[in-house]
Design an enzyme around this catalytic site. Structure first.
Site, mmCIF file in Angstrom:
data_model
loop_
_atom_site.group_PDB
_atom_site.id
_atom_site.type_symbol
_atom_site.label_atom_id
_atom_site.label_comp_id
_atom_site.label_asym_id
_atom_site.label_seq_id
_atom_site.Cartn_x
_atom_site.Cartn_y
_atom_site.Cartn_z
ATOM 1 N N HIS A 68 0.485 -42.078 -54.613
ATOM 2 C CA HIS A 68 1.527 -42.617 -53.748
ATOM 3 C C HIS A 68 2.871 -42.474 -54.463
ATOM 4 O O HIS A 68 2.969 -42.743 -55.663
ATOM 5 C CB HIS A 68 1.260 -44.080 -53.414
ATOM 6 C CG HIS A 68 2.212 -44.639 -52.417
ATOM 7 N ND1 HIS A 68 2.438 -44.052 -51.192
ATOM 8 C CD2 HIS A 68 3.037 -45.727 -52.459
ATOM 9 C CE1 HIS A 68 3.335 -44.751 -50.525
ATOM 10 N NE2 HIS A 68 3.718 -45.770 -51.275
ATOM 11 N N HIS B 214 9.841 -46.619 -50.685
ATOM 12 C CA HIS B 214 8.776 -45.648 -50.446
ATOM 13 C C HIS B 214 8.391 -45.639 -48.973
ATOM 14 O O HIS B 214 8.808 -46.497 -48.195
ATOM 15 C CB HIS B 214 7.561 -45.933 -51.341
ATOM 16 C CG HIS B 214 7.029 -47.326 -51.241
ATOM 17 N ND1 HIS B 214 5.732 -47.619 -50.866
ATOM 18 C CD2 HIS B 214 7.602 -48.544 -51.479
ATOM 19 C CE1 HIS B 214 5.532 -48.924 -50.892
ATOM 20 N NE2 HIS B 214 6.652 -49.518 -51.250
ATOM 21 N N CYS C 154 4.479 -39.639 -48.075
ATOM 22 C CA CYS C 154 5.287 -40.345 -49.065
ATOM 23 C C CYS C 154 5.907 -39.395 -50.086
ATOM 24 O O CYS C 154 7.036 -39.608 -50.542
ATOM 25 C CB CYS C 154 4.445 -41.407 -49.765
ATOM 26 S SG CYS C 154 2.984 -40.769 -50.624
#
Length: 270
Positions: free
Chosen positions: A42, A54, A166
């Site tokens: 991530h 994010h 992401c």
């Protein structure tokens, strides 16, 4: 100090790991943390004061395939046991889109890594796992922070595991580059690595040129490396630098027509 020179260990060790101590983080850094036994990572932008911006799907479906896989690959949104949300972030387990979280919530117990920009082709190839570096240079931190904070207020379109995830978000914040062809994957190194591996295993006509196991492995690895390289945001040609303010005029950052983007870029003198 440029990011490409921020190796805190010898070069060989840097090739093996991008791990970075929290006290070495700088505002504008692109950071990431591995999830589910290194199955995927991530990504986000560190903005200072212990906070990260994010992009996530939330609600336990980070991968967002719409299949049973979503039950096993959990969300990268910060989550805490019921009744005990983060005192700084609150309960963000069902929050989706572009969000701001503290570093601890972003990491979710994982380790901290720094995504590298402006690496040499040799280092890029040596990093066989995608989603850790790019040949493309980063813009100055003030530009990176402006994009991240603007998108926090205005969004980054619809999450898509292959075209708008992401990592795509973080790379756009760092470079301002967008893919303008609808038939292509986004900027994500993780997505391009997956497709490169698929190409190496299934589609390469070169696999018929050798019958030995070692030969097949060498050919497959070569196809994988070449596919990764030509798909990198710093090499591919189906990208253009787009001002972040332009994105709110489009239904999604990857859905703009090439002609429209080109005309806008000319108007702005890009």
């Amino acid at each position: 100090m440029s990011e490409s020179s921020r190796w805190t260990m010898p070069d060989m060790a840097g090739i093996l790991s991008n791990k970075i101590p929290q006290d070495e983080l700088k505002p504008g850094d692109h950071i990431y943390s591995w999830r589910n036994a290194y199955l995927y990572a991530h990504h986000g932008i560190y903005v200072g004061d212990g906070m990260v911006i994010h992009f996530t799907r939330a609600a336990g479906q980070e991968i967002g395939t719409g299949t049973v896989l979503d039950r096993f690959i959990f969300s990268s949104s910060p989550s805490h046991p019921s009744g005990s949300p983060c005192p700084r972030c609150g309960d963000q387990s069902r929050t989706e889109g572009v969000i701001s979280s503290c570093l601890e919530c972003f990491l979710c117990g994982g380790e901290l890594y720094l995504f590298k920009y402006g690496v040499s082709p040799g280092v890029f190839i040596a990093k066989t796992r995608g989603g850790t570096c790019t040949i493309a240079p980063s813009d100055p931190p003030e530009h990176v922070l402006h994009r991240a904070k603007f998108l926090l207020q205005n969004g980054f379109g619809v999450y898509n595991i292959f075209k708008n995830n992401c990592e795509d978000f973080a790379i756009y914040c760092k470079t301002g580059l967008l893919v303008f062809t609808k038939v292509s994957v986004g900027r994500s190194g993780q997505a391009t690595s997956f497709l490169a591996a698929t190409t190496a295993i299934v589609s390469s006509p070169l696999r018929f040129l050798t019958t030995g196991v070692s030969g097949l492995a060498a050919v497959g690895f070569g196809v994988y490396c070449v596919s990764r390289y030509v798909s990198d945001i710093g090499v591919r040609r189906d990208v253009m630098k787009i001002p972040v303010e332009r994105l709110i005029l489009c239904p999604g950052p990857l859905e703009s027509e090439a002609a429209t983007i080109t005309d806008t870029s000319k108007e702005k003198g890009l």
